[in-house]
Design an enzyme around this catalytic site. Structure first.
Site, PDB file in Angstrom:
ATOM      1  N   ASP A   1       1.005  -1.208  -0.205  1.00 13.02           N
ATOM      2  CA  ASP A   1      -0.023   0.007   0.097  1.00 13.02           C
ATOM      3  C   ASP A   1       0.940   1.484  -0.052  1.00 13.02           C
ATOM      4  O   ASP A   1       2.228   1.160   0.386  1.00 13.02           O
ATOM      5  CB  ASP A   1      -0.897   0.105   1.254  1.00 13.02           C
ATOM      6  CG  ASP A   1      -2.165   0.976   0.967  1.00 13.02           C
ATOM      7  OD1 ASP A   1      -2.043   1.669   0.033  1.00 13.02           O
ATOM      8  OD2 ASP A   1      -3.107   0.824   1.852  1.00 13.02           O
TER       9      ASP A   1
HETATM   10  C1  BGC Z   1      -5.066   3.338   0.228  1.00 18.32           C
HETATM   11  C2  BGC Z   1      -5.047   2.407  -1.138  1.00 18.32           C
HETATM   12  C3  BGC Z   1      -4.889   3.149  -2.336  1.00 18.32           C
HETATM   13  C4  BGC Z   1      -3.778   4.047  -1.943  1.00 18.32           C
HETATM   14  C5  BGC Z   1      -3.254   4.985  -3.431  1.00 18.32           C
HETATM   15  C6  BGC Z   1      -3.858   4.255   0.103  1.00 18.32           C
HETATM   16  O1  BGC Z   1      -4.052   5.441   0.920  1.00 18.32           O
HETATM   17  O2  BGC Z   1      -5.139   2.484   1.329  1.00 18.32           O
HETATM   18  O3  BGC Z   1      -6.286   1.645  -1.111  1.00 18.32           O
HETATM   19  O4  BGC Z   1      -4.950   2.328  -3.429  1.00 18.32           O
HETATM   20  O5  BGC Z   1      -3.606   4.810  -1.026  1.00 18.32           O
HETATM   21  O6  BGC Z   1      -4.109   5.904  -3.496  1.00 18.32           O
END
Ligand code: BGC
Length: 754
Positions: free
Chosen positions: A234
């Site tokens: 993530d």
């Molecule tokens: C989230 C993800 C997301 C990523 C990119 C993170 O804060 O948990 O679900 O895809 O950011 O924006």
């Protein structure tokens, strides 16, 4: 068909590439970098010499979120789950993927499949509810839908990311059995649908950060399940260099500090993105690069070997090849690429093979249809709904003049067009008065932290920035009085309420915020009939429930909010949904009521409820829910016949359950036939009944259809940490009904020792 022995196989091709790449190039391929076009959420640059193109990754589950630009805003995932229509999830997945292609993106950062363990969960709207069977079916079709359009899907957040509070550090203390039976199945279903990518969760599981979790990433995901794609972190969620590299993390995202990402360009002038004081609720966003130089140093020091790096590059390139990306021609850095060969090389047929499309009438219609299919009619006393065309309406609600697109954070979508409840109903109602009744609710978002002085702008597209509504206490009183007066004068009051959730925060309580409860009660006291429309990410406490006549749960309906609402309230269509999550009366009804369970103490959230999540817990405790899992009314009535169980011929435990269903009302409607299984005298504690299959059937008045559901061996199994999936010899009750608490027919079968 015999294979042309001289033609290179995908494996040869990737192995040749691996042999050609220098170690420096390989290291560059396994972490993100700034997107030169400023569009992607994440970007991996090309290595031009041996011909590895760039990879562009974009959010998210409710629609595409380019760093600037619009897209169709579909209903939230919880609404898709409420449709109990996996094929709809597939269609939405395909549409979102086409829009991602229109932005020249390769990877969609969706679906999110974490289980709604905690009703307060700030991202429950991005997921598919509390039940693994329902979530698995939706996840599988969404993934297939996305990938059929030639875009890679990413199932996230692996695993046990069931709360936002302390999400970067909290450790889920969870049994192997609960992981296997509740939290992992939807991920496994995505893998069985050949999902291209898996995103690790921020949190820890049993003490180990998910990006470092060798057992779950390498042994379970890649080993046991045979996952062939790549694992990405993530955003800023990579915990370490050596541990993560060895654990099976393949790609570090975004790989650079916040100030180097495309998102930083949205920071208002005068603020230096490098100095934004991000709160503790966000990861270390001014850092990044644990797989860059540090991994190179670890390699030199012998802490990580080249074969480990090769395996990551192999997984990435193999997946790129499968999606035809290795055939891309032209300068991939500028984005001027040709994808003409793409469909030829893809393992799956990439949809119609065309390039992307954005905001088409088909996508708009789909957003509209999905909003209707996911809305759940929770209560409808004395046929209050549908409304008559001639009835006069008092519409109230702090934000009823704005579409509720979604919650805050990475899933936010900015639509090209949106219809608010006020606009949608005004189109249909003969006589409609809109009185807000209270101060508008201002949404907060994860992104507020990115632009500290301008948190409350239109950028996030949730349509919830502060409006020109009344602000002071006396204005509030006036607004309430006006709403009451309007409600008294009209035939019927429609009160649109909502919650306000965002990624990175959980709801602090389950009651509605501000004066909304008071507004509903006061309007209900004044109006002849009151209909409440709930735009929330999950259950809320409803002190006023007995005072209102009808209740429609529309979740976060997306851009078609008002259109879909009008169509349902006026009975053009049935609200087609059933609850994918139990609505308890109060927060104390849920298994997560103690601080140890949620949000946790000293960095640990104890999942002591084990497999008893959601309705499984309510059944175990004998607690009467406000509205049970699976519940949802219709404008018509259905009659269920007795279920018939017959072996399919594949082993003693595989059976087909057939149930005749008839529409005995005078309107068309959809029924969801739900099949639950419970072991009669289990040797270990098992849920009384668990959803193991379902079928949605659309029936015209008087029509009868047979709904059938196949139950395989796993429908009867529990997970034994030593023996794996196990079926005990004994008697199992198969209960078929309209909800987990409205069983219309039962039958039982015997299983034998294997
Ligand atoms: C989230 C993800 C997301 C990523 C990119 C993170 O804060 O948990 O679900 O895809 O950011 O924006």
């Amino acid at each position: 068909m015999t294979r042309d022995e001289t033609a290179p196989t995908a494996t040869d091709r990737v192995e040749d590439l691996l042999a050609d790449l220098t170690i420096g190039e390989k290291l560059d391929l396994i972490h993100g970098a700034p997107d030169p076009e400023g569009v992607a959420t994440g970007y991996v640059p090309s290595i031009d010499r041996p011909g590895v193109p760039s990879l562009r990754l974009v959010d998210g589950p409710l629609g595409v979120r380019p760093e600037s630009g619009s897209a169709t805003a579909f209903p939230a995932s919880i609404s898709l789950a409420a449709s109990w229509n996996p094929s709809l999830a597939g269609q939405v997945g395909t549409a979102i993927a086409r829009e991602a292609r229109a932005y020249d993106q390769d990877v969609l950062l969706a679906p999110g499949v974490n289980i709604a363990r905690v009703p307060h969960g700030g991202r429950n709207f991005e997921y598919y509810g509390e039940d693994p069977q329902l979530a698995s079916r939706l996840a599988a079709e969404y993934v297939e839908g996305v990938q059929s359009a030639g875009v890679m899907a990413t199932v996230k957040h692996f695993v046990a990311n069931n709360q936002e509070t302390d999400r970067y550090d909290v450790s889920a203390t969870v049994s192997e059995r609960a992981l296997r039976e509740i939290y992992l199945p939807a991920f496994r279903a995505a893998v069985e649908s050949d999902v291209a990518a898996v995103m690790t969760a921020y949190n820890r599981v049993n003490g180990i950060h998910m990006s470092d979790h060798h057992r779950l990433l390498t042994e379970v995901l890649k080993g046991e399940w045979g996952f062939q794609g790549f694992v990405m972190s993530d955003w800023w969620g990579t915990e370490s260099t050596v541990e993560a590299a060895r654990a099976g993390l393949d790609l570090e995202m975004p790989g650079v500090p916040f100030e180097e990402t495309a998102a930083a360009e949205a920071v208002p002038e005068g603020i230096d993105p490098a100095t934004i004081p991000f709160p503790d609720t966000l990861p270390a966003m001014h850092e990044g690069g644990l797989f860059g130089d540090p991994l190179s140093e670890a390699l030199d020091a012998g802490d990580v070997d080249e074969a480990t790096i090769d395996e990551k590059v192999r997984r990435l390139c193999r997946t790129m090849d499968r999606f035809g990306l290795l055939d891309r021609q032209g300068d991939s850095r500028t984005g001027r690429t040709e994808r003409s060969n793409r469909s030829d090389r893809s393992e799956r047929s990439p949809g119609d093979g065309s390039d992307g499309e954005l905001d088409t009438s088909a996508h708009r219609d789909l957003a509209h249809r999905a909003a209707r299919e996911g809305a759940v009619l929770l209560k409808n006393d004395d046929g209050t709904l549908p409304l008559g065309e001639e009835e006069t309406i008092a519409l109230c609600g702090p934000n009823a003049d704005r579409a509720k697109l979604g919650g805050g954070g990475s899933s936010e979508v900015t639509p090209f067009a949106q219809v608010s409840p006020a606009e949608g109903l005004r189109e249909r109602a003969g006589d409609l008065t809109f009185e807000r009744g209270m101060v508008p609710i201002t949404g907060s978002s994860l992104f507020d932290a990115f632009a500290p002085d301008e948190g409350d702008d239109e950028r996030n597209g949730r349509g919830e920035s502060s409006s020109d509504g009344p602000e002071s206490g006396s204005d509030h009183e006036t607004a309430l009085e006006n709403a009451i007066t309007a409600a008294e004068a009209a035939d019927c009051a429609v009160v649109v309420v909502q919650d306000d959730t965002t990624e990175s925060e959980d709801r602090s309580e389950l009651r509605l915020s501000g004066a909304q409860d008071d507004l509903v009660s006061r309007v209900a006291g004044a109006a002849e009939r009151t209909i409440v429309v709930c735009r929330t990410n999950g259950p809320i406490e409803m002190s006023w429930l007995d005072d209102v006549d009808a209740l429609l749960q529309t979740w976060y309906p997306g851009q078609a909010d008002g259109e879909a609402l009008a169509a349902m309230l006026y009975g053009d269509t049935d609200p087609g949904g059933r609850l994918p999550i139990t609505f308890g009366r109060v927060a104390a009804d849920y298994p997560t009521a103690s601080e140890e369970a949620f949000p946790g103490v000293d960095g640990e959230a104890r999942y002591d409820e084990g497999v008893f999540v959601g309705y499984r817990y309510f059944d175990y405790e004998g607690t009467e829910p406000l509205f049970p899992f699976g519940h949802g009314l219709s404008y018509t009535d259905f009659e269920h016949g007795d279920p018939v169980v017959e072996p399919t011929g594949h082993g003693d435990t595989e059976v087909e359950v057939t149930v005749p269903v008839r529409n005995v009302g005078d309107r068309p409607g959809s029924e969801v036939v739900q099949v639950y299984v419970g072991e009669d005298d289990p040797a270990l504690s098992r849920p009384e009944r668990e959803l193991k299959g379902f079928a949605k059937v659309h029936l015209e008045p008087g029509e009868r259809q047979e709904a059938s559901v196949t139950l395989d061996r796993e429908a009867f199994s529990y997970y034994d940490p030593n023996d794996g999936w196990t079926v005990s010899p004994g008697t199992f009750t198969i209960a078929v009904g309209r909800s987990s608490r409205d069983i219309r027919g039962e039958t039982s079968i015997e299983t034998e020792r294997e």
